[in-house]
Write a protein that holds these residues in place. Structure first.
Motif, short mmCIF file in Angstrom:
data_model
loop_
_atom_site.label_atom_id
_atom_site.label_comp_id
_atom_site.label_asym_id
_atom_site.label_seq_id
_atom_site.Cartn_x
_atom_site.Cartn_y
_atom_site.Cartn_z
N GLY A 22 0.32 -6.67 -83.58
CA GLY A 22 -0.89 -7.93 -83.12
C GLY A 22 0.45 -8.14 -82.13
O GLY A 22 -0.06 -9.14 -80.72
N ARG A 23 1.78 -9.18 -82.76
CA ARG A 23 2.40 -9.93 -81.82
C ARG A 23 3.03 -9.07 -80.77
O ARG A 23 3.34 -9.56 -79.19
CB ARG A 23 3.80 -10.59 -83.45
CG ARG A 23 2.81 -11.49 -83.94
CD ARG A 23 4.75 -12.57 -84.44
NE ARG A 23 5.32 -11.61 -85.33
CZ ARG A 23 4.98 -11.46 -86.79
NH1 ARG A 23 3.50 -11.91 -87.62
NH2 ARG A 23 5.37 -10.66 -86.87
N VAL A 24 3.69 -8.10 -81.49
CA VAL A 24 4.21 -7.12 -79.78
C VAL A 24 2.79 -6.95 -78.64
O VAL A 24 2.81 -7.33 -78.03
CB VAL A 24 4.40 -5.90 -80.35
CG1 VAL A 24 5.13 -5.09 -79.31
CG2 VAL A 24 5.33 -5.75 -81.48
N GLY A 25 1.57 -6.43 -79.54
CA GLY A 25 0.27 -6.33 -78.43
C GLY A 25 0.20 -7.92 -77.61
O GLY A 25 -0.20 -7.45 -76.76
N PHE A 26 0.66 -8.28 -78.94
CA PHE A 26 -0.36 -9.94 -77.64
C PHE A 26 1.00 -10.24 -76.86
O PHE A 26 0.74 -10.58 -75.63
CB PHE A 26 -0.14 -11.38 -78.51
CG PHE A 26 0.01 -12.51 -77.37
CD1 PHE A 26 -1.63 -12.84 -78.14
CD2 PHE A 26 0.74 -13.35 -77.07
CE1 PHE A 26 -1.76 -14.14 -77.17
CE2 PHE A 26 0.05 -14.96 -76.25
CZ PHE A 26 -0.99 -14.80 -76.42
N ARG A 27 2.42 -9.32 -76.72
CA ARG A 27 3.12 -10.09 -75.27
C ARG A 27 2.42 -9.05 -74.29
O ARG A 27 3.36 -9.38 -72.96
CB ARG A 27 4.68 -10.03 -75.86
CG ARG A 27 5.00 -11.03 -77.24
CD ARG A 27 6.89 -10.72 -76.43
NE ARG A 27 7.44 -9.54 -78.02
CZ ARG A 27 7.47 -9.49 -78.90
NH1 ARG A 27 6.98 -10.36 -79.50
NH2 ARG A 27 7.70 -8.35 -79.47
N VAL A 28 2.40 -7.72 -74.77
CA VAL A 28 1.79 -7.26 -73.78
C VAL A 28 1.51 -7.28 -72.90
O VAL A 28 0.52 -7.70 -72.12
CB VAL A 28 1.74 -5.61 -74.19
CG1 VAL A 28 1.08 -4.64 -73.35
CG2 VAL A 28 3.21 -4.59 -74.57
N LEU A 29 -0.34 -7.72 -73.70
CA LEU A 29 -1.28 -8.41 -73.32
C LEU A 29 -1.38 -9.81 -71.93
O LEU A 29 -1.74 -10.05 -70.74
CB LEU A 29 -2.16 -9.20 -74.10
CG LEU A 29 -3.81 -9.66 -73.66
CD1 LEU A 29 -4.08 -8.58 -72.96
CD2 LEU A 29 -4.27 -9.93 -75.01
N PHE A 30 -0.28 -10.76 -72.08
CA PHE A 30 0.27 -11.60 -71.48
C PHE A 30 0.57 -10.84 -70.34
O PHE A 30 0.40 -11.62 -69.24
CB PHE A 30 1.35 -12.87 -72.60
CG PHE A 30 1.18 -13.98 -71.78
CD1 PHE A 30 0.02 -14.85 -72.03
CD2 PHE A 30 1.93 -14.29 -70.68
CE1 PHE A 30 0.35 -16.35 -71.19
CE2 PHE A 30 2.79 -15.38 -70.04
CZ PHE A 30 1.54 -16.30 -70.66
N PHE A 31 1.61 -10.28 -70.08
CA PHE A 31 1.94 -9.57 -69.55
C PHE A 31 1.30 -9.13 -68.18
O PHE A 31 1.06 -9.10 -67.04
CB PHE A 31 3.06 -8.98 -69.41
CG PHE A 31 3.88 -8.03 -68.80
CD1 PHE A 31 5.20 -8.72 -67.75
CD2 PHE A 31 3.18 -7.26 -67.73
CE1 PHE A 31 5.48 -8.35 -66.62
CE2 PHE A 31 3.80 -6.70 -67.12
CZ PHE A 31 4.71 -6.75 -66.09
N VAL A 32 -0.07 -8.66 -68.42
CA VAL A 32 -0.34 -8.04 -68.11
C VAL A 32 -1.67 -9.11 -67.12
O VAL A 32 -2.46 -8.84 -66.06
CB VAL A 32 -1.63 -6.70 -68.84
CG1 VAL A 32 -2.34 -6.35 -67.99
CG2 VAL A 32 -0.26 -5.61 -69.35
N GLY A 33 -2.01 -9.61 -68.47
CA GLY A 33 -3.31 -10.58 -68.29
C GLY A 33 -2.00 -11.74 -67.00
O GLY A 33 -3.60 -12.87 -66.39
N SER A 34 -1.51 -11.82 -67.00
CA SER A 34 -0.99 -12.77 -65.48
C SER A 34 -0.49 -11.82 -64.34
O SER A 34 -0.24 -12.54 -63.89
CB SER A 34 0.04 -13.44 -66.10
OG SER A 34 1.56 -12.81 -67.17
N ARG A 35 -0.31 -10.69 -64.94
CA ARG A 35 -0.04 -10.39 -63.32
C ARG A 35 -0.46 -9.16 -62.88
O ARG A 35 -0.88 -8.72 -62.00
CB ARG A 35 2.00 -10.10 -63.83
CG ARG A 35 2.88 -10.02 -64.31
CD ARG A 35 3.50 -11.40 -63.73
NE ARG A 35 4.65 -12.18 -63.76
CZ ARG A 35 5.41 -11.35 -63.92
NH1 ARG A 35 6.25 -10.23 -63.75
NH2 ARG A 35 6.91 -12.46 -64.41
N VAL A 36 -1.45 -8.41 -63.14
CA VAL A 36 -2.58 -7.53 -63.10
C VAL A 36 -3.70 -7.86 -63.34
O VAL A 36 -4.60 -7.43 -62.51
CB VAL A 36 -1.93 -5.99 -63.99
CG1 VAL A 36 -2.97 -5.28 -63.53
CG2 VAL A 36 -0.87 -6.11 -64.06
N LEU A 37 -4.33 -8.79 -64.43
CA LEU A 37 -5.65 -8.98 -63.88
C LEU A 37 -5.81 -10.72 -63.69
O LEU A 37 -5.88 -11.40 -64.20
CB LEU A 37 -6.04 -9.00 -65.75
CG LEU A 37 -6.18 -8.01 -66.68
CD1 LEU A 37 -6.68 -7.79 -67.82
CD2 LEU A 37 -6.93 -6.77 -65.83
#
Length: 378
Positions: free
Chosen positions: A210-225
């Motif tokens: 889940g922590r790894v997933g959060f890092r990925v989500l944060f990257f996508v959420g700040s750069r893509v979404l």
């Protein structure tokens, strides 16, 4: 004698993470501002949540610009720890926060914003609305029809199980807050969680995966979404109006804990008892409404464009329809991460940069600004 009207270049309304981050970036630029906060203490918006709640983001993502969160990076701070962090942040940087100051109205006269707070009036060239997303707790219109012997609380008022009476508990609203509270209630009560499935993340935020997933989500959420991408523009309505997925306690956690999960909505009251849309009547002694919050901008008596979704029309926090008016801390203000603590700083910096670029009238400087600017620049 009526109190004198004070003058600032910028008034920030709201002393949570969004308002403090905006103050940081304005101070860094040596600007005149004041932060107005209705709470008794900075951070009370976090302290006044239920006792067992911990943040859903790890400490590595819970700091504001200029001061990281002092905890193990992979840990999940309690809400009291977050409140204390915000208070220490404001104190350390000497940000000019006025607590116990509730803003009653925002108007505009001859190009100058007038902020009314109690019997005081503050003039400003710019106003930053940083009141957050949790403004007015929402409960269904039929809630008052419940039998008065039933204990009912909104999640905003729920603290712990001592507030509940013996007997069954109905938790209405199956987003992550509803799941968390239902999980806790099931330890001592027969508990039903009502509401449509809002989905869940692949792994609990507490796990390594889940922590790894959060890092990925944060990257996508700040750069893509973001509002600069077609995908971000398509996603924003769903994120703003859809229920949030389960984060900490997921479906496989709720069943073993004793939570009865029903997908039917709670839609009405019959003979004082809550009724599901499938007609099932629930004989419970407690109802906890995890039904979210509604935005409240009724105190803003300034013409500005409001979108069909009930949110102010803005770009990167800048309201073009009313120059000098800004918003920070809104859901998906510019990106998915705008609603996260770590994403707030980026939005606040953009707003502060825009304010600094505007021509200013004569300023009434705040005495602490110089020292703040020195600290954040060091």
């Amino acid at each position: 004698m009526a109190p004198a009207t004070e003058r600032f270049e910028t008034v920030i309304i709201g002393g949570g993470q969004a308002g403090l981050a905006t103050g940081y970036h304005l101070a860094k630029r040596g600007r005149s501002f004041v932060i107005l906060d209705a709470s008794e203490r900075v951070g009370d918006a976090w302290r006044n949540r239920w006792d067992s709640l911990r943040l859903y983001s790890p400490a590595a993502y819970d700091g504001l610009p200029g001061r990281p969160f002092a905890a193990r990076r992979a840990s999940f701070p309690t809400t009291h720890e977050m409140g204390d962090y915000l208070e220490a942040y404001a104190t350390h940087l000497e940000l000019p926060v006025r607590s116990r100051t509730t803003v009653d109205a925002l108007t505009k006269d001859d190009g100058v914003y007038l902020v009314s707070a109690g019997g005081d009036t503050l003039e400003a060239d710019n106003v930053v609305v940083a009141t957050g997303v949790m403004q007015t707790p929402f409960v269904p219109s039929f809630a008052p029809e419940l039998d008065p012997r039933i204990t009912q609380l909104h999640s905003n008022d729920y603290r712990n199980l001592s507030q509940l009476q013996d007997g069954g508990v109905l938790v209405v609203g199956a987003s992550h807050s509803g799941a968390d509270i239902a999980y806790e209630a099931a330890a001592k009560h027969e508990t039903i969680l009502s509401g449509p499935d809002t989905g869940q993340i692949p792994a609990s935020v507490e796990t390594r995966r889940g922590r790894v997933g959060f890092r990925v989500l944060f990257f996508v959420g700040s750069r893509v979404l973001t509002m600069d991408t077609p995908l971000g523009r398509r996603m924003r309505p769903h994120i703003r109006h859809g229920g949030a997925p389960l984060l900490r306690y997921r479906k496989n956690d709720l069943r073993p804990a004793g939570v009865e999960r029903v997908l039917a909505r709670t839609v009405r009251v019959q003979e004082g008892l809550p009724v599901l849309e499938d007609g099932r009547i629930l004989d419970v002694q407690n109802v906890i409404w995890c039904t979210g919050f509604r935005r409240d901008f009724s105190w803003i008596d300034v013409p500005f464009e409001m979108g069909l979704d009930g949110y102010p029309v803005q770009y990167r926090g800048v309201v073009e329809s009313s120059p000098g008016l800004y918003f920070v801390g809104l859901l998906f203000l510019h990106s998915f991460t705008s609603m996260l603590i770590a994403g707030t700083g980026r939005d606040a910096e953009r707003v502060a940069k825009h304010i600094a670029a505007r021509p200013a009238r004569a300023q009434a400087p705040v005495t602490s600004i110089a020292s703040v600017a020195e600290q954040v620049s060091s």
